[in-house]
Each structure stands twice: as structure tokens, then as C-alpha cells.
Scaffold this motif. Sequence first.
Motif, PDB file in Angstrom:
ATOM      1  N   PRO A 204       0.853  -1.194   0.000  1.00  0.00           N
ATOM      2  CA  PRO A 204       0.000   0.000   0.000  1.00  0.00           C
ATOM      3  C   PRO A 204       0.888   1.244   0.000  1.00  0.00           C
ATOM      4  O   PRO A 204       1.888   1.282   0.732  1.00  0.00           O
ATOM      5  CB  PRO A 204      -0.765  -0.110   1.316  1.00  0.00           C
ATOM      6  CG  PRO A 204      -0.701  -1.529   1.700  1.00  0.00           C
ATOM      7  CD  PRO A 204       0.583  -2.065   1.141  1.00  0.00           C
ATOM      8  N   THR A 205       0.533   2.224  -0.820  1.00  0.00           N
ATOM      9  CA  THR A 205       1.434   3.367  -0.979  1.00  0.00           C
ATOM     10  C   THR A 205       1.610   4.130   0.327  1.00  0.00           C
ATOM     11  O   THR A 205       2.665   4.685   0.577  1.00  0.00           O
ATOM     12  CB  THR A 205       0.933   4.317  -2.066  1.00  0.00           C
ATOM     13  OG1 THR A 205      -0.421   4.615  -1.774  1.00  0.00           O
ATOM     14  CG2 THR A 205       1.062   3.695  -3.423  1.00  0.00           C
ATOM     15  N   ALA A 206       0.565   4.132   1.168  1.00  0.00           N
ATOM     16  CA  ALA A 206       0.690   4.850   2.433  1.00  0.00           C
ATOM     17  C   ALA A 206       1.788   4.228   3.285  1.00  0.00           C
ATOM     18  O   ALA A 206       2.561   4.931   3.931  1.00  0.00           O
ATOM     19  CB  ALA A 206      -0.630   4.828   3.184  1.00  0.00           C
ATOM     20  N   VAL A 207       1.873   2.898   3.239  1.00  0.00           N
ATOM     21  CA  VAL A 207       2.915   2.212   4.011  1.00  0.00           C
ATOM     22  C   VAL A 207       4.279   2.639   3.483  1.00  0.00           C
ATOM     23  O   VAL A 207       5.193   2.971   4.248  1.00  0.00           O
ATOM     24  CB  VAL A 207       2.758   0.687   3.908  1.00  0.00           C
ATOM     25  CG1 VAL A 207       3.892  -0.003   4.634  1.00  0.00           C
ATOM     26  CG2 VAL A 207       1.421   0.266   4.480  1.00  0.00           C
ATOM     27  N   ALA A 208       4.409   2.645   2.155  1.00  0.00           N
ATOM     28  CA  ALA A 208       5.669   3.075   1.551  1.00  0.00           C
ATOM     29  C   ALA A 208       6.018   4.484   2.011  1.00  0.00           C
ATOM     30  O   ALA A 208       7.154   4.765   2.406  1.00  0.00           O
ATOM     31  CB  ALA A 208       5.562   3.023   0.037  1.00  0.00           C
ATOM     32  N   GLY A 209       5.025   5.369   1.979  1.00  0.00           N
ATOM     33  CA  GLY A 209       5.266   6.760   2.361  1.00  0.00           C
ATOM     34  C   GLY A 209       5.742   6.881   3.791  1.00  0.00           C
ATOM     35  O   GLY A 209       6.725   7.564   4.086  1.00  0.00           O
ATOM     36  N   ILE A 210       5.053   6.189   4.692  1.00  0.00           N
ATOM     37  CA  ILE A 210       5.422   6.293   6.103  1.00  0.00           C
ATOM     38  C   ILE A 210       6.809   5.710   6.339  1.00  0.00           C
ATOM     39  O   ILE A 210       7.642   6.301   7.031  1.00  0.00           O
ATOM     40  CB  ILE A 210       4.371   5.578   6.977  1.00  0.00           C
ATOM     41  CG1 ILE A 210       3.060   6.360   6.919  1.00  0.00           C
ATOM     42  CG2 ILE A 210       4.841   5.467   8.409  1.00  0.00           C
ATOM     43  CD1 ILE A 210       1.894   5.663   7.538  1.00  0.00           C
ATOM     44  N   THR A 211       7.074   4.554   5.708  1.00  0.00           N
ATOM     45  CA  THR A 211       8.380   3.916   5.897  1.00  0.00           C
ATOM     46  C   THR A 211       9.495   4.812   5.378  1.00  0.00           C
ATOM     47  O   THR A 211      10.506   5.020   6.055  1.00  0.00           O
ATOM     48  CB  THR A 211       8.428   2.584   5.136  1.00  0.00           C
ATOM     49  OG1 THR A 211       7.174   1.948   5.292  1.00  0.00           O
ATOM     50  CG2 THR A 211       9.509   1.701   5.656  1.00  0.00           C
ATOM     51  N   LEU A 212       9.322   5.322   4.163  1.00  0.00           N
ATOM     52  CA  LEU A 212      10.369   6.159   3.581  1.00  0.00           C
ATOM     53  C   LEU A 212      10.588   7.417   4.410  1.00  0.00           C
ATOM     54  O   LEU A 212      11.719   7.856   4.609  1.00  0.00           O
ATOM     55  CB  LEU A 212      10.009   6.536   2.139  1.00  0.00           C
ATOM     56  CG  LEU A 212      10.049   5.375   1.140  1.00  0.00           C
ATOM     57  CD1 LEU A 212       9.505   5.816  -0.210  1.00  0.00           C
ATOM     58  CD2 LEU A 212      11.471   4.869   0.974  1.00  0.00           C
ATOM     59  N   THR A 213       9.493   7.996   4.910  1.00  0.00           N
ATOM     60  CA  THR A 213       9.640   9.199   5.724  1.00  0.00           C
ATOM     61  C   THR A 213      10.431   8.885   6.987  1.00  0.00           C
ATOM     62  O   THR A 213      11.305   9.648   7.402  1.00  0.00           O
ATOM     63  CB  THR A 213       8.262   9.757   6.112  1.00  0.00           C
ATOM     64  OG1 THR A 213       7.439   9.745   4.956  1.00  0.00           O
ATOM     65  CG2 THR A 213       8.376  11.167   6.612  1.00  0.00           C
ATOM     66  N   THR A 214      10.119   7.745   7.604  1.00  0.00           N
ATOM     67  CA  THR A 214      10.841   7.373   8.817  1.00  0.00           C
ATOM     68  C   THR A 214      12.332   7.220   8.531  1.00  0.00           C
ATOM     69  O   THR A 214      13.174   7.658   9.307  1.00  0.00           O
ATOM     70  CB  THR A 214      10.294   6.047   9.374  1.00  0.00           C
ATOM     71  OG1 THR A 214       8.868   6.134   9.380  1.00  0.00           O
ATOM     72  CG2 THR A 214      10.774   5.788  10.779  1.00  0.00           C
TER      73      THR A 214
END
Lengths: 279, 343
Positions: free
Chosen positions: A112-122
Motif C-alpha cells: 500500500p502506498t501509504a505504508v511506503a510513504g510512512i516507511t520512507l519518511t521514517t
Amino acid sequence: MTLMTEGKRKNKRTIPGFGLTMGFTLLYLTIIVLIPLSMVFLNTFSMGFQEFWATITEPRVVASYKLSFMTALTAAFVNAVFGVLIAWVLTRYEFPGKRIIDGLVDLPFALPTAVAGITLTTLYSPNGWIGQFFSFKIAFTPVGIIIALIFIGLPFVVRMVQPVLENIEKGMEEASASLGANRMQTFIKIIFPELIPAILTGFALSFARALGEYGSVVFIAGNMPFKTEISPLIIMTKLEQYDYEGATAVAAVMLVITFLILFTINVLQWWTGKRYSGK
Amino acid sequence: MKKLMVWSSVILAFGILAGCNSEKTEGDGKAKTVELLNVSYDPTRELYQEFNEAFAKHWKEESGQDVTIQQSHGGSGKQGRAVIDGLEADVVTLALAYDIDAIHEASNLLAEDWQKRLPENSTPYTSTIVFLVKKDNPKGIKDWDDLIKKDVSVITPNPKTSGGARWNYLAAWAFAEKKYDNDEAKVKDFMKKLYQNVEVLDSGARGATTTFVERGIGDVLIAWENEAYLTLKEFGDDKYEIVNPSISILAEPPVAVVDEVVKKKGTKKVAEAYLKYLYTDAGQEIAAKNFYRPRDEKVLAKYQDQFADIDMVTVDGKFGGWKKAQETHFNDGGTFDEIYQPK
């Protein structure tokens, strides 16, 4: 039945009935693609032209188009280069764990793109695992956006180029070598031209996906007006103000520009395909 | 054209509802079980989980009926739009009166005077806007002026997408108006400086909390009071502390029954009872326990230590109601956009 009437048809087709299948194709595309997309335009018609123009040329909105297109183009370009490299390694070499790496390539599709976004931001935020090693900020800048877009667009190029590479006959390379070409010449003159249409398609798909990406980008972008505000976010902010027309107006602009770019790439693809296949 | 879009979403919503609600019971007051849908905004998740349980028990005792309450949470504006587009909410409990007004205006699902139907502006609990800073307050932040200092980095969500962020913005505005004696140019300049110090504009209140707490970005988070307390509870008061500004805003997240939906579903009685239960002692207690300021004086007194005494302005008193505030400040071309125009 038509298959049996001899003389009328020269080619036997696996799926019967051109009329039937074509009819289904048109109907399906209309329901799934054309009607939803035409809604975008129909919705904007309820606002006058002047209002429409004012909405889509507002400085903040224009800044967001620029950002969206520049980051999407950069990400697609990076993917085109490194996607080919990955495809090359995956088709030309044998090494332990190859199947696993091959499978990993598809992961950005499934996540899910939201997961990607949160992971990359972290990872890339100033106190994150990777971010802390850089003296400049990555997350919450356009660089962060580009990283997110590279991530989600990677599989397109790899999966487009891979089968083509697999199908290039070894004999051509051998012939090229035996005629005295060095490795660089063989790659540039023999292999690369074969790959161009596939790379272009991969580039176009990766670019198109990046342009519409919302989920992974909102987390890493920081969403600062004029700096890191992407067009899909502008559309969202308009919707939050119950401004349906304004939102669809911006969407319509995105749609038109995207269409033009994809069309150009298709033409390029057709042209290179024609040129290099020697037809 | 809007109609067509609404219709297609309605059809879609029906499809989804039909898919998961094969045994839907009509709650006409006689049926044994009844179902309510409460469409709310993000940070009320914990509050309503507790409240729904209490209400179900209460309703069972009073009418013998079993009631199950579905909760839907998300950004306030998004939730409002879902209701307009056909999500069948029996009650809405949103972050701003403006979002419920929008439901009235866009779809006429509830009457214009909805806010007058329940006591206290239809707001059973209130909150306010406070600052969350790192433990021992290294930058020495005491009030709104400290946020415009050069070396202070501020985290607040985007007022264009977040209801909570609009409260933040108006609270800062109220402070500046007082400080600069209503000199509008100076107030705008203050707001401009404040938003220049903002490092990340998240799309919602929870996202801003994550940016501040998990990513460690920024020196101060402007947040709902209940969200700030929840953060302390979640991450420990040895890491963060709350700073109460000298002036803030009375944040009133209102509640309303959606007339047309309850009429159709026959759930009017139970939906009204549900909202009224928020005003009872039991309801007020639950709100206070979840760090919302209860309206009831008695309950408020009981939890007095929890809530600091802050001088608070109201949207109606200071900004002429939400509709006006929205138009002046947050719609395209409003003061928020003005702050962000390039020089």
C-alpha cells in the motif's frame, strides 16, 4: 459459426467473433475508463471559463504542476537507467538468491502506498536511519518526493525490459563480437536499439504512475505551498473546501497534460520501433 | 453534473452496504436490534469507543433494545463529504460546525437550525488549542510570540485539509489581534512569520503529531488539548510537556442527527437519545476521561486539575461564526493563501 464459412475469412481466430470481442472491448473501456474520465471534464463545465482559468492558473496551483511533473520526470528517468541495469543483472547472470531478488522488484507494486510513504519518511527524516547521514534534508523536500516516486515506479521499467533482454539472441552479440566490435559498441549498436521501445514504455508507465501518486508522497513531502505541494494534494485541499469544481478543474489539467505526454512517448515508441526494426 | 456524481457514489455506497449488511434490521423502535452509524473525525476514536459501550448498556436498560453503533473516523472535511455523497450517517460528530453546515448546504440532509437543537451550540464537550514541547522546554516557549522567533520550528497541520489546523490558525490570529490591538497588517505579518516557521504541513492532526513525536521534527506542536494529553499518555510525560498559551480558542466540535437518514431508517428516537446521552453525567465523565472538556460544571469541577485555566475566545464571538471564518481565512484567496503568496 463464422469460422466454418469458408472463403469469407482468411485467418482463423482463437477467440470467435471480431465483432463480439471488439464490442466488448469498447463497452468495457467506456464503463471503466471513458465515463469516469469524462466526469472530470463534465464537472468543470458547471463553472464559467473565466473561473476555470483563474483556478488552474493560480500561482500556487501552477507551482504544484511544476513540482509534480519535474519530480515525476526525474523519478521516471532514474528508473529508466537503473531499471535497465537491474533487468540486465537479472537476465544475464546466475547467482544465489536470484529468484528472491527478482521477486523483490514487484514489492513496490503490492505494498500500500501509504505504508511506503510512512516507511520512507521514517528512514529519510533528519533523525531517521538514512537521513541522519546526510547534511541536507531529504524528507520534506522535493528530493524526498523523488525518492518516493522512484520507489513506486521501479517495477515498470524492470518488468518491461526483462522479457526483451531475455529474447535477444546470443548469436547477434557473438556475430557483432566476431566482426570486431568491442563490448561497448555491441551494447550501443546491437542491444540498446532493441531495448529502446521497452525502456520508453517502462519510462512512460513509471512517469504516469508517479504523476498520480498521492499516498506515498503526502507523508514525505511536507506539503509546503510553493515548495513541496503536489497537484494531487491541491485537488484534495479543494475537496476539503467542498470545492468540487475547482478540484476537477485541476484534475482536468493534469489529465490533459498527462495525455499529451503519454501520446508523445507513444509516438516516439512507434517511431523508434519502426526505425530499428528496419520495416 | 453534480447529481450524476452523487448518484454514482450513492449506487456504489449501496452496493457496499448491501454487501456487508445482509441482515439489516429496521430500527423503528419495535425491532429488537437497531444499528446506528456515527460519522466522526479522527481524534475521537478512543472517546466514542468508550461512549458507545456505555450508551448501548443504557439503551438496553431503558428500551430493551440492543443497539450496535458503527464508527467511522477520518479527516473532518472528508467525513462531511462522505455524508453528502451518500454515506448513511445517523449522527455526525465532526470537528467544526462548518463541516455540518456544508452537509446542510450541499445536500439538505439536515435542517439549517441544526446547531440550535441541542444545548450549548450542540457541542457536548469542548477542547482548546495548546502547545506540546519537548521535556523541560529547551527553547523556552511560553506563548504565541515565542513561535515567531527565528530559531523556533513549528509543526501544525494544513488548515486547508484539517479541521484541527483551522482552530490552531484562529487561536494564533486571536492572540495577534489582542497583541497588536486589531491592527490587521501587523496581525497578518505575525501570521506570516508564524507560518514561515512551520517546517511540515501535515494533512491532518494525527499526522502532525506523528511528525513531531516520531520523526522528532520541530520544537513545538500546536495541537488539540485532548490530542496533546493523549500524546503524553502514549509517549510519557518524561519526554514531552504541555505549554498553555495566554490566549487560545474554545474549540467546539458539534454533534447532530442527520434528519433525512434517520427518517428513512426509522432510527430517529435512538439517534436523538444517543446524542442526548453525551450530555448526561455518564457521557460527560467519559468525555473528561478522554481529555475533552465537559460542559457540565459539576463534572468539569471534578476534573479541574486536568484542564488549565486559559483565556479563550470563541469562533462566534471573535470571527462571526464558522461560515464567515471559513470564507475570510481558509477558502481559496483567503488570508491563509495570502500568507503563502510569494513576495
